[in-house]
Write a protein that holds these residues in place. Structure first.
Motif, short mmCIF file in Angstrom:
data_model
loop_
_atom_site.label_atom_id
_atom_site.label_comp_id
_atom_site.label_asym_id
_atom_site.label_seq_id
_atom_site.Cartn_x
_atom_site.Cartn_y
_atom_site.Cartn_z
N VAL A 227 -7.07 51.62 6.36
CA VAL A 227 -7.17 52.61 7.42
C VAL A 227 -5.77 52.89 7.93
CG1 VAL A 227 -8.09 53.11 9.71
CG2 VAL A 227 -9.47 51.82 8.06
N GLY A 228 -5.38 54.15 7.91
CA GLY A 228 -4.07 54.52 8.43
C GLY A 228 -2.99 54.44 7.38
N PRO A 229 -1.83 55.01 7.68
CA PRO A 229 -0.72 55.02 6.72
C PRO A 229 -0.10 53.64 6.59
CG PRO A 229 0.00 55.94 8.82
CD PRO A 229 -1.48 55.70 8.93
N PRO A 230 0.55 53.36 5.44
CA PRO A 230 1.19 52.06 5.26
C PRO A 230 2.51 51.97 6.01
CG PRO A 230 1.59 53.43 3.35
CD PRO A 230 0.66 54.21 4.24
N LEU A 231 2.94 50.74 6.27
CA LEU A 231 4.30 50.48 6.74
C LEU A 231 5.21 50.54 5.52
CD1 LEU A 231 6.34 49.48 8.88
CD2 LEU A 231 5.65 47.15 8.27
N LEU A 232 6.26 51.35 5.60
CA LEU A 232 7.08 51.65 4.43
C LEU A 232 8.51 51.14 4.57
CD1 LEU A 232 6.11 55.39 3.82
CD2 LEU A 232 5.22 53.40 2.60
N TYR A 233 9.04 50.63 3.47
CA TYR A 233 10.47 50.37 3.33
C TYR A 233 10.86 50.79 1.91
CZ TYR A 233 9.83 47.21 7.32
OH TYR A 233 9.52 46.66 8.54
N ALA A 234 11.83 51.68 1.78
CA ALA A 234 12.46 51.92 0.48
C ALA A 234 13.61 50.94 0.34
CB ALA A 234 12.97 53.35 0.39
N ALA A 235 14.01 50.65 -0.89
CA ALA A 235 15.03 49.63 -1.11
C ALA A 235 16.04 50.09 -2.14
CB ALA A 235 14.39 48.32 -1.56
N GLU A 236 17.29 49.70 -1.92
CA GLU A 236 18.34 49.99 -2.89
C GLU A 236 18.23 49.03 -4.07
OE1 GLU A 236 22.24 50.21 -1.24
OE2 GLU A 236 21.65 51.64 0.34
N PRO A 237 18.76 49.41 -5.25
CA PRO A 237 18.69 48.54 -6.43
C PRO A 237 19.40 47.21 -6.20
CG PRO A 237 19.33 50.77 -7.03
CD PRO A 237 19.40 50.70 -5.55
N LEU A 238 18.90 46.19 -6.88
CA LEU A 238 19.60 44.90 -6.89
C LEU A 238 19.31 44.14 -8.17
CD1 LEU A 238 17.09 42.90 -6.20
CD2 LEU A 238 17.80 43.18 -3.84
N ASP A 239 20.17 43.18 -8.47
CA ASP A 239 20.03 42.34 -9.66
C ASP A 239 19.33 41.05 -9.30
OD1 ASP A 239 21.43 44.05 -11.52
OD2 ASP A 239 23.26 43.53 -10.42
N VAL A 240 18.45 40.59 -10.19
CA VAL A 240 17.57 39.46 -9.94
C VAL A 240 17.71 38.44 -11.06
CG1 VAL A 240 15.20 38.73 -9.52
CG2 VAL A 240 15.96 40.99 -8.73
N THR A 241 17.75 37.18 -10.71
CA THR A 241 17.72 36.08 -11.67
C THR A 241 16.39 35.34 -11.50
OG1 THR A 241 20.12 35.83 -11.60
CG2 THR A 241 18.85 33.99 -12.49
N VAL A 242 15.71 35.10 -12.61
CA VAL A 242 14.38 34.48 -12.59
C VAL A 242 14.45 33.13 -13.29
CG1 VAL A 242 11.96 34.76 -13.29
CG2 VAL A 242 13.33 36.77 -12.68
N GLN A 243 13.78 32.14 -12.74
CA GLN A 243 13.73 30.82 -13.37
C GLN A 243 12.36 30.59 -14.00
OE1 GLN A 243 14.02 27.75 -10.25
NE2 GLN A 243 11.85 27.47 -10.49
N SER A 244 12.25 29.56 -14.81
CA SER A 244 10.96 29.19 -15.40
C SER A 244 10.02 28.64 -14.33
CB SER A 244 11.17 28.15 -16.50
OG SER A 244 11.81 27.00 -15.97
N LEU A 245 8.72 28.63 -14.64
CA LEU A 245 7.73 28.13 -13.71
C LEU A 245 7.79 26.61 -13.59
CD1 LEU A 245 4.57 30.21 -14.69
CD2 LEU A 245 6.13 30.64 -12.80
#
Length: 248
Positions: A227-245
């Motif tokens: 119900v109603g519009p969402p709360l919005l945030y746009a974001a600038e690009p960034l680099d991400v490092t991911v580790q194993s589970l």
């Protein structure tokens, strides 16, 4: 220091690097009792002022490559559209995904097989024209509820970096995810809970204005239409490092 912020003691060897861009955070407040059935029993819903939140996040993932190896042409980029809420285990806050629709078939297979994440095959376009972003997606995964998505938004003024304790920080500064699946190396079918860690610089968020929002993503999970519009945030690009589970 917030539990969602990575520390030296929580880091494991990095597994891959990637870049996230064209990203929009769209969130609605949801009664906790509605979302509680979507989480495993051990996970606690992470609440902000006693309120649960449900997010839809379209973005482009690029420059995907295993650490120490070059990107593979044709396999190093995809568009993604995820449905998420927030969870906590032993004081560590993270993301719980209900679904992640994506455009790269091999990437979907790898994420489902290696990370136990509910990735689904989809067709999706995400484009930018004269400062306006547009995303259009259709789920194509066999054996799952159909879903479509079409949205257009325009980023506005840059916001100050989100401070710990604010709603913007709670919704966006998340440095771990939870998932459930078997422990293949131990020969145990489970499902077991797993925690994955990632690192990136803090998000540079912007205000955002919607020009279009048509979606059946939440309804495909049996959730009520927000119900109603969402709360919005746009974001600038960034680099991400991911580790194993890591099993937790």
């Amino acid at each position: 220091m917030p539990a969602s912020t990575p520390t030296a003691t929580t880091r494991r060897p990095p597994l891959m690097r990637q870049r996230w861009s064209n990203l929009l955070f769209a969130h609605w407040p949801v009664a906790p009792e509605i979302l509680r059935p979507y989480l495993p029993a051990r996970l606690e819903l992470d609440l902000f002022e006693e309120q649960a939140w449900l997010g839809v996040v379209p973005f482009t993932m690029s420059r995907i490559r295993p650490l120490g190896l070059p990107a593979v042409p044709g396999l190093s980029a995809l568009h993604e559209l995820n449905v998420r809420t927030y969870a906590r285990l032993d004081g560590v806050a993270g993301v719980w995904f209900l679904s992640l629709d994506a455009t790269q078939p091999l990437g979907v297979w790898a994420a489902r097989t290696l990370f136990h994440l509910p990735y689904l095959h989809a067709r999706m376009r995400l484009t930018e024209t004269s400062g306006q972003f547009r995303a259009v997606a259709e789920r194509t995964h066999r054996g799952t509820a159909p879903a479509t998505f079409a949205a257009a938004w325009t980023p506005g003024a840059a916001l100050p970096l989100a401070r710990p304790g604010t709603l913007a920080h709670f919704l966006t500064e998340r440095y771990c995810l939870y998932t459930a699946g078997p422990d293949v190396r131990a020969g145990q079918h489970g499902p077991h809970l797993w925690r994955g860690q990632l690192w990136h610089q803090p998000w540079q968020l912007h205000e955002a204005t919607l020009q279009q929002w048509d979606s059946t993503l939440l309804e495909s999970h049996g959730l009520p239409t927000p119900v109603g519009p969402p709360l919005l945030y746009a974001a600038e690009p960034l680099d991400v490092t991911v580790q194993s589970l890591r099993r937790v």
